[in-house]
Scaffold this active site. Structure first.
Site, mmCIF file in Angstrom:
data_model
loop_
_atom_site.group_PDB
_atom_site.id
_atom_site.type_symbol
_atom_site.label_atom_id
_atom_site.label_comp_id
_atom_site.label_asym_id
_atom_site.label_seq_id
_atom_site.Cartn_x
_atom_site.Cartn_y
_atom_site.Cartn_z
ATOM 1 N N HIS A 111 28.694 36.560 63.792
ATOM 2 C CA HIS A 111 27.880 37.012 62.658
ATOM 3 C C HIS A 111 26.389 36.793 62.884
ATOM 4 C CE1 HIS A 111 28.277 32.718 61.191
ATOM 5 N NE2 HIS A 111 27.030 32.955 60.837
ATOM 6 N N ASP A 141 34.935 35.063 65.063
ATOM 7 C CA ASP A 141 33.507 34.873 64.775
ATOM 8 C C ASP A 141 32.790 34.241 65.964
ATOM 9 O OD1 ASP A 141 31.176 35.078 63.297
ATOM 10 O OD2 ASP A 141 31.413 33.127 62.330
ATOM 11 N N SER A 220 24.181 28.213 62.267
ATOM 12 C CA SER A 220 25.328 28.977 62.750
ATOM 13 C C SER A 220 25.220 29.267 64.242
ATOM 14 C CB SER A 220 25.436 30.300 61.994
ATOM 15 O OG SER A 220 25.845 30.101 60.668
#
Length: 388
Positions: A111, A141, A220
């Site tokens: 992402h 992911d 992230s």
């Protein structure tokens, strides 16, 4: 019966020994150029003192000094269009990543780089280096990007640990770039294991690591480390009403990355067997439409030329009169009950592309079994999120 003489046996033994020596030497020479993914980086940095002989503060400092140079700041640029598609503007995103080899490959979250048209990587010096996407896997992911230009200094590789050996209460450290603040260190413990989380395409990721180490937007893709400086997870999500850290963060286990990354580097994607359908869990539709069964996976549409299409599975269709006919409802696969999409994913993950599976469906008031040959979902449909 043919018998060997003692001289023949001796000759064979000497030849075998010579062959073995040459083979070992050749393998050792080859292994100097090739290392299986993760095996070369399993050892912790030598500069980190054994945590049992160091204070907590000393351990934090040593892990940060040894590992932070291998954590990068990733910036992505994509084009966003308005509702009518007439006007467009650039949109920027940011995240973190870890250097995983000397070739400049970087492990991050899918992402972070999804739909990116331009990627740059910073090592905290202020200079941005161009990068490209090597491979992406929306289901886990995870993604790998590669530096197109490398710094003059040697790259610091973030070593990998073993997420199967983690225990609740174990100390962890997170390094990332929250809110663009490069190489920020936070610490905490493993709060829980085997937590199910959702990827952006709604695919369930099994076995996530829960931590109270502060994770914020920009973290992230960065590493979750153990006290030896080994990456045990990839920071991915937070649970927070405000969108900022609330002490509940989740990381994807590094052992998932060890399985996925070699395929991403080699093929650019993970080739999983698919039926070729998009589905919705029957239970999630119970308040919207009356269905003949209380659980299962309702087929919304069928991918053309897929195994499901060739087997005659049906999705939702609209008749000439304007009525809507529901599609087949998958209730089992190879004898395993399918109550929802997650059950379907787990059943399919046990198979390979090319396998034929028996799909139990509910159609027109009765249950039947249809054999379907599993195939790869076309790349265009993978990008749109066709998963099953």
């Amino acid at each position: 019966m043919y018998r060997l003489s003692g001289r023949q046996i001796l000759v064979i033994a000497l030849a075998s020994a010579l062959f073995a020596a040459v083979a070992v030497a050749g393998f050792q020479q080859l292994s100097g150029h090739f290392q299986p993914f993760g095996s070369a980086s399993i050892s912790p940095p030598s500069s980190i003192t054994d945590p049992s002989f160091a204070t907590d503060e000393q351990n934090n400092i040593e892990v940060y000094k040894a590992t932070a140079p291998g954590v990068v700041y990733i910036q992505s640029t994509t084009t966003v269009r308005d509702f009518f598609g007439m006007f467009s503007r650039p949109a920027e995103g940011a995240g973190s990543g870890s250097i995983i080899d000397e070739q400049g490959d970087i492990l991050t979250n899918y992402h972070v780089i999804a739909d990116a048209e331009k990627l740059t990587v910073s090592f905290g010096s202020g200079k941005n280096y161009p990068a490209k996407v090597v491979g992406r896997d929306p289901d886990t992911d995870l993604a790998v990007i590669k530096l197109l230009e490398t710094p003059k200094e040697a790259l610091t590789i973030v070593p990998m640990g073993d997420s199967d050996k983690l225990i609740v209460g174990q100390k962890v450290l997170a390094i990332g770039n929250p809110f663009g603040l490069d190489r920020t260190l936070t610490t905490g413990v493993i709060s829980g294991l085997q937590r199910p989380i959702r990827a952006q395409n709604d695919r369930q990721i099994e076995g996530a690591i829960q931590t109270d180490a502060s994770i914020n937007p920009g973290n992230s893709g960065g590493p979750l480390l153990d006290s030896h400086g080994r990456m045990i997870g990839i920071n991915s999500q937070i649970e927070s009403p405000s969108g900022a850290s609330a002490g509940v963060g989740f990381a994807i286990p590094i052992n998932i990355a060890k399985r996925v990354v070699p395929e991403l580097v080699k093929n650019g994607e993970v080739r999983r067997p698919k039926l070729g359908v998009t589905t919705r869990a029957v239970e999630s539709l119970s308040n919207q439409v009356r269905l003949p069964v209380s659980s299962g996976a309702l087929i919304i549409n069928v991918v053309p030329d897929s195994g499901a299409a060739r087997a005659g599975l049906r999705g939702i269709v609209q008749t000439e009169d304007g009525d809507v006919e529901i599609g087949d409802i998958i209730v089992g696969l190879d004898g395993q009950k399918v109550s929802n999409n997650d059950d379907l994913y787990r059943a399919l993950d046990k198979h390979q592309v090319g396998d034929t599976v028996n799909v139990d469906i509910y159609r027109d008031g009765r249950q039947m079994t249809v054999p379907v040959k599993l195939s790869e979902t076309p790349a265009t449909d993978r990008r749109r999120g066709v998963r099953e």
